[in-house]
Motif scaffolding. Structure first.
Motif, PDB file in Angstrom:
ATOM      1  N   TYR A  79     -18.125  63.040  36.084  1.00  0.00           N
ATOM      2  CA  TYR A  79     -17.452  61.949  35.618  1.00  0.00           C
ATOM      3  C   TYR A  79     -16.030  62.427  35.043  1.00  0.00           C
ATOM      4  O   TYR A  79     -15.160  61.432  34.519  1.00  0.00           O
ATOM      5  N   THR A 114      -7.373  71.208  24.030  1.00  0.00           N
ATOM      6  CA  THR A 114      -8.331  70.745  24.962  1.00  0.00           C
ATOM      7  C   THR A 114      -7.784  70.879  26.338  1.00  0.00           C
ATOM      8  O   THR A 114      -6.850  71.552  26.360  1.00  0.00           O
ATOM      9  N   GLY A 115      -8.609  70.238  27.403  1.00  0.00           N
ATOM     10  CA  GLY A 115      -8.114  70.312  28.914  1.00  0.00           C
ATOM     11  C   GLY A 115      -8.403  69.463  29.638  1.00  0.00           C
ATOM     12  O   GLY A 115      -8.863  68.131  29.164  1.00  0.00           O
ATOM     13  N   GLY A 116      -8.817  69.460  30.801  1.00  0.00           N
ATOM     14  CA  GLY A 116      -9.205  70.773  31.634  1.00  0.00           C
ATOM     15  C   GLY A 116      -9.996  71.702  30.441  1.00  0.00           C
ATOM     16  O   GLY A 116     -10.433  71.271  29.664  1.00  0.00           O
ATOM     17  N   GLU A 117     -10.206  72.828  31.144  1.00  0.00           N
ATOM     18  CA  GLU A 117     -10.988  73.899  30.294  1.00  0.00           C
ATOM     19  C   GLU A 117      -9.769  74.677  29.465  1.00  0.00           C
ATOM     20  O   GLU A 117      -9.197  75.634  30.252  1.00  0.00           O
ATOM     21  N   PRO A 118      -9.628  74.797  28.097  1.00  0.00           N
ATOM     22  CA  PRO A 118      -8.473  75.431  27.548  1.00  0.00           C
ATOM     23  C   PRO A 118      -9.015  76.890  27.621  1.00  0.00           C
ATOM     24  O   PRO A 118      -7.850  77.663  27.617  1.00  0.00           O
ATOM     25  N   THR A 152     -12.051  72.179  22.045  1.00  0.00           N
ATOM     26  CA  THR A 152     -13.168  71.464  23.026  1.00  0.00           C
ATOM     27  C   THR A 152     -13.169  72.415  24.259  1.00  0.00           C
ATOM     28  O   THR A 152     -12.292  72.406  24.873  1.00  0.00           O
ATOM     29  N   THR A 153     -14.542  72.569  24.397  1.00  0.00           N
ATOM     30  CA  THR A 153     -14.499  73.550  25.582  1.00  0.00           C
ATOM     31  C   THR A 153     -15.951  73.507  26.344  1.00  0.00           C
ATOM     32  O   THR A 153     -17.002  72.751  25.526  1.00  0.00           O
ATOM     33  N   ASN A 154     -16.270  73.964  27.389  1.00  0.00           N
ATOM     34  CA  ASN A 154     -17.476  73.706  28.119  1.00  0.00           C
ATOM     35  C   ASN A 154     -18.348  75.053  27.787  1.00  0.00           C
ATOM     36  O   ASN A 154     -19.448  75.264  28.045  1.00  0.00           O
ATOM     37  N   SER A 179     -19.510  71.066  25.129  1.00  0.00           N
ATOM     38  CA  SER A 179     -20.159  69.762  25.890  1.00  0.00           C
ATOM     39  C   SER A 179     -21.164  70.364  26.596  1.00  0.00           C
ATOM     40  O   SER A 179     -21.265  71.508  27.356  1.00  0.00           O
ATOM     41  N   ASN A 184     -21.277  67.958  22.374  1.00  0.00           N
ATOM     42  CA  ASN A 184     -20.764  66.670  22.918  1.00  0.00           C
ATOM     43  C   ASN A 184     -21.471  66.440  24.252  1.00  0.00           C
ATOM     44  O   ASN A 184     -21.641  67.275  25.032  1.00  0.00           O
ATOM     45  N   VAL A 201     -22.220  63.504  26.979  1.00  0.00           N
ATOM     46  CA  VAL A 201     -21.961  62.218  27.401  1.00  0.00           C
ATOM     47  C   VAL A 201     -23.237  61.716  27.997  1.00  0.00           C
ATOM     48  O   VAL A 201     -24.157  62.367  28.821  1.00  0.00           O
ATOM     49  N   ILE A 226     -21.793  60.679  23.285  1.00  0.00           N
ATOM     50  CA  ILE A 226     -20.502  59.821  23.758  1.00  0.00           C
ATOM     51  C   ILE A 226     -20.754  58.914  24.960  1.00  0.00           C
ATOM     52  O   ILE A 226     -21.232  59.297  26.250  1.00  0.00           O
ATOM     53  N   LEU A 258     -20.246  56.934  28.292  1.00  0.00           N
ATOM     54  CA  LEU A 258     -19.319  57.382  29.597  1.00  0.00           C
ATOM     55  C   LEU A 258     -18.391  56.486  29.619  1.00  0.00           C
ATOM     56  O   LEU A 258     -18.413  55.230  29.639  1.00  0.00           O
ATOM     57  N   MET A 259     -16.971  56.895  30.085  1.00  0.00           N
ATOM     58  CA  MET A 259     -15.811  56.041  29.971  1.00  0.00           C
ATOM     59  C   MET A 259     -15.542  56.081  31.550  1.00  0.00           C
ATOM     60  O   MET A 259     -15.594  56.998  31.940  1.00  0.00           O
ATOM     61  N   MET A 273     -13.157  56.229  33.939  1.00  0.00           N
ATOM     62  CA  MET A 273     -11.725  56.785  34.265  1.00  0.00           C
ATOM     63  C   MET A 273     -11.153  56.265  35.661  1.00  0.00           C
ATOM     64  O   MET A 273     -11.403  54.711  35.960  1.00  0.00           O
TER      65      MET A 273
END
Ligand code: SAM
Ligand code: SF4
Length: 317
Positions: A26, A65-69, A94-96, A118, A157, A159, A186, A188-189, A191
């Protein structure tokens, strides 16, 4: 500072890279990002100058945040410098989670106080499917590292995706019984193109409450999530509903992308470049963009896509 609609804007989300070690379906395309040249991206000094400009205008909370920071080589120094900026009271990330076993303690030591991780599923095969290249065990090791590093708060988090993880709402929510974490669902947005997500994937957060009749409402903590709690839980359940019930009227944030675009609204096309500006120009530009922040974004739905014109990894979630 206040924008033209009298909203206090005190929260900046800084995307430090558009690259990632996962490929969530996503969020970004399978082939990864079309790599921009080094010169097109903000330098560490420019990122810190932007944080300083923001802080001088009343930004007190910064989320990296990112991408993956955590794939960014200088992430610890960047967070350390950001945490020292006058006026910044809180630095969150915010990270995976995949790289947290190596980095969690270092991040905590330089002043990162909160981590959002996430995690959309607790099933290994589904985790591999949604992230295309990830393994659940590495995300869970990241959660473990986050819990052991002494952060003030750890949030998960997820989705919410109809037909993918709506059968795991109870299991994901039960993490709040086992660990001192909040679990936030959250919506799903929509995009850029999401050919693999049909209308059934876009389900409202109300679906969570249907599965958790025992959850009781608790007062909001100043964020965008509506909060609930399971009896006996150590943390809250959060519902974030950008699609079914947008929260524009209470929006307090601006975003800065890794290529230097200041975005006053996640889902609007408007972006203004800070790349190459000196400190005074950055402050003046930021002041103008904050003041002119749009009142709300256009409707979102399975068929009405975001006008951001970027995938989430290129904005910063
Ligand atoms: N890589 C980090 C991570 O995954 O947490 C930080 C960046 S990611 C873009 C930030 C957040 O945006 C994640 O929680 C992710 O699940 C969420 N996200 C990405 N694309 C989304 C979409 N289309 N709809 C809703 N949330 C999305
Ligand atoms: Fe990477 Fe985060 Fe996007 Fe997943 S949601 S692809 S982990 S940036």
């Amino acid at each position: 500072m206040r924008d033209q609609y009298d909203r206090e804007i005190n929260y900046m989300r800084l995307s430090v890279t558009d690259r990632c070690n996962l490929r969530c379906r996503y969020c970004m395309p399978e082939e990864g990002v079309c790599k921009k040249t080094h010169e097109e991206m903000l330098t560490e000094d420019e990122m810190i100058a932007a944080v300083e400009a923001g802080a001088s205008l009343g930004i007190t909370k910064l989320r990296i945040t990112g991408g993956e920071p955590l794939v960014k080589r200088n992430i610890i120094t960047l967070c350390a410098r950001a945490a020292k900026v006058d006026g910044i009271r809180e630095v969150a990330i915010t990270t995976n989670g995949v790289l947290l076993p190596r980095l969690a303690k270092g991040l905590r030591a330089v002043g990162v106080s909160r981590v959002n991780l996430s995690l959309d599923t607790l099933k290994p095969d589904k985790y591999a499917r949604i992230t295309r290249i990830g393994t659940l065990s590495s995300a869970l090791a990241g959660l473990d590292a986050a819990l052991n590093a002494g952060f003030d708060k750890v949030k998960i988090n997820a989705v919410l995706i109809g037909g993918f993880n709506d059968d795991e709402i109870e299991t994901l929510a039960a993490l709040t019984l086992r660990y001192p974490v909040d679990v936030r669902f959250i919506e799903l947005m929509p995009m850029l193109d999401h050919p693999e997500f049909g209308p059934e994937a876009f389900i409202p957060c109300a679906a969570v409450l249907e599965k958790l009749p025992q959850a009781v409402p608790v007062p909001q903590d100043g964020g965008v999530a509506r909060l609930y709690r399971l009896p006996g839980a150590q943390g809250n359940i959060g519902l974030i509903s950008p699609v079914s019930a947008h929260f524009c009227a209470a929006c307090n944030r601006i975003r800065l992308t890794a290529d230097g675009k200041l975005k006053p609204c996640l889902h609007a096309a408007e972006e203004v470049s800070l790349k190459g500006l000196n400190a005074a120009q950055m402050r003046e530009t930021m002041q103008r963009v904050i003041y002119q922040k749009p009142f709300r974004h256009a409707e979102l739905s399975a068929t009405l896509h975001s006008q951001a014109g970027r995938n989430m990894n290129q904005i910063g979630g």
